[in-house]
Enzyme design. Structure first.
Site, short mmCIF file in Angstrom:
data_model
loop_
_atom_site.label_atom_id
_atom_site.label_comp_id
_atom_site.label_asym_id
_atom_site.label_seq_id
_atom_site.Cartn_x
_atom_site.Cartn_y
_atom_site.Cartn_z
N GLY A 11 0.82 -1.21 0.00
CA GLY A 11 0.00 0.00 0.00
C GLY A 11 0.85 1.26 0.00
O GLY A 11 1.89 1.31 0.65
N ARG A 72 0.85 -5.57 -6.33
CA ARG A 72 0.93 -6.89 -5.70
C ARG A 72 1.57 -7.85 -6.70
O ARG A 72 1.41 -7.70 -7.91
CB ARG A 72 -0.46 -7.40 -5.30
CG ARG A 72 -1.27 -6.40 -4.48
CD ARG A 72 -0.72 -6.19 -3.10
NE ARG A 72 -1.52 -5.23 -2.34
CZ ARG A 72 -1.22 -4.82 -1.11
NH1 ARG A 72 -0.13 -5.28 -0.53
NH2 ARG A 72 -1.99 -3.96 -0.49
N ASP A 103 4.91 -4.93 6.25
CA ASP A 103 5.36 -6.27 6.62
C ASP A 103 5.36 -7.25 5.45
O ASP A 103 6.20 -8.14 5.36
CB ASP A 103 4.55 -6.82 7.80
CG ASP A 103 3.06 -6.86 7.54
OD1 ASP A 103 2.62 -6.45 6.44
OD2 ASP A 103 2.32 -7.29 8.44
N THR A 126 3.95 2.74 5.78
CA THR A 126 2.57 2.28 5.89
C THR A 126 1.82 3.21 6.82
O THR A 126 2.33 3.59 7.88
CB THR A 126 2.48 0.84 6.43
OG1 THR A 126 1.11 0.55 6.76
CG2 THR A 126 3.33 0.62 7.66
N ASP A 128 -0.61 2.55 8.68
CA ASP A 128 -1.16 1.87 9.86
C ASP A 128 -0.27 1.98 11.10
O ASP A 128 -0.73 1.75 12.22
CB ASP A 128 -1.40 0.39 9.56
CG ASP A 128 -2.56 0.17 8.61
OD1 ASP A 128 -3.45 1.05 8.56
OD2 ASP A 128 -2.57 -0.85 7.91
N ASP A 130 1.94 -0.03 12.18
CA ASP A 130 1.86 -1.31 12.88
C ASP A 130 3.14 -2.14 12.75
O ASP A 130 3.12 -3.35 12.98
CB ASP A 130 0.68 -2.12 12.35
CG ASP A 130 0.75 -2.38 10.84
OD1 ASP A 130 1.62 -1.78 10.18
OD2 ASP A 130 -0.05 -3.19 10.35
N ARG A 172 -6.70 -2.46 9.83
CA ARG A 172 -7.22 -3.83 9.88
C ARG A 172 -6.71 -4.57 11.11
O ARG A 172 -7.44 -5.33 11.75
CB ARG A 172 -6.82 -4.59 8.61
CG ARG A 172 -7.43 -5.99 8.49
CD ARG A 172 -7.07 -6.66 7.17
NE ARG A 172 -5.64 -6.86 7.03
CZ ARG A 172 -4.87 -6.24 6.14
NH1 ARG A 172 -5.40 -5.37 5.31
NH2 ARG A 172 -3.57 -6.49 6.08
#
Length: 324
Positions: A11, A72, A103, A126, A128, A130, A172
């Protein structure tokens, strides 16, 4: 080390271009040729590799997304695909790689390094936030500010109509965007994957506000919350509260990935990009570069991929206290 290849994968995140700029200009400073691999692992397999110079990255520090593009690539998951990628790197004489992504990107880089021993360093990009091994990832600060702006705007219309708004943000597996935009936007409740929040607790928080004559309420929900998405949660609340005020649901979605990167994201990306180049020159490989307590650190791909980055539970506590 004479040639470094750099690519973005997964992303997109605001600030990726700033990181690319820092990689390219860092390489030039140290006398290293640098090549851009377009469309991530897909471009590596297809040989979509181009030389970069200082002019190639002019006027991109303020741009969101990624000028190298992203995609992807199922083929890279197979040994045959990775062999094609390695052969193309050798064809261009590329000695090392810098991977900008999350990741999934680092998982591919880890396997590739283990199979072919090509030096590689990852840069966490990213929204996120995370990824274990860094306080903040590239794009997170911009995404939070984008979400916060939306929460502020929705609060205006919620107040005008005495409504309850359930606002879903990205995340997510991580509640970082939700918790920070929720606190910054004065939300009555924040729901995140890291902490179980029941529907009854949501109702209780809303009713406490109504008992204090609050005419509007905001509930911020990370998309990966175990109670479901914003629509599902709003329906569960409606089913239990018969005299519920007017409810609306807003899904912020991919708007959080766009927008001009903040100063903080540009500076973080620039710092990580240059540090990745210097890390490769110092012999580091199979690691991700990050910043912890304002110090540049290197974390193994194994740890950055498998270890969970904990959410500060004190922030959850703050939501309840400050919503009074």
């Amino acid at each position: 080390m004479k040639k470094i290849g750099v690519f973005t994968s997964g992303g997109d995140a605001p600030g990726m271009n700033a990181a690319l700029r820092a990689v390219v200009r860092g390489c030039i400073y140290y006398g290293i040729e640098v090549y851009g691999i377009r469309y991530g692992y897909k471009g590596m397999i297809e040989g979509d590799i181009i030389p970069l110079n200082s002019h190639s990255v002019s006027n991109i520090i303020q741009r969101a997304g990624t000028v190298l593009k992203s995609a992807r690539c199922q083929e890279f998951r197979e040994p045959e695909g990775r062999k094609k990628a390695y052969d193309n790197l050798k064809k261009f004489g590329i000695d090392a790689l810098i991977a900008i992504g999350g990741d999934g990107t680092f998982t591919g880089a880890k396997i590739f390094y283990e199979e072919y021993s090509i030096p590689v360093i990852g840069i966490p990009g990213t929204i996120d936030n995370d990824i274990y091994g860094t306080d903040k990832t590239i794009g997170f600060d911009t995404a939070v500010n984008t979400a916060l702006s939306a929460v502020d705007n929705i609060r205006d219309t919620a107040d005008s109509h005495d409504r309850v708004f359930f606002i879903e943000v990205m995340g997510r597996d991580s509640g970082y965007i939700a918790i920070q935009s929720g606190i910054g936007g004065g939300a009555e409740m924040v729901m995140v994957p890291e902490t179980k929040t029941t529907i009854n607790e949501v109702i209780e928080a809303l009713q406490k506000g109504w008992s204090r004559s609050k005419t509007s309420s905001i509930v911020v929900i990370a998309e990966g919350d175990e109670e479901g998405n914003a629509f599902e949660i709003s329906e569960k609340v409606k089913a239990k509260v018969k005299d519920l005020k007017d409810i609306r649901v807003t899904i912020l979605g991919h708007v959080q990935r766009g927008g001009t990167p903040t100063a903080q994201d540009r500076i973080l990306a620039s710092r990580l990009g240059l540090s990745a180049v210097e890390g490769l020159r110092d012999g580091k490989t199979g690691v991700m570069v990050g910043v912890i307590n304002d110090e540049v650190t290197f974390t193994s791909f194994g740890d950055s991929i498998t270890k969970q980055k904990p959410l500060n539970k004190d922030l959850i506590r703050m939501v309840e206290i400050l919503s009074i």
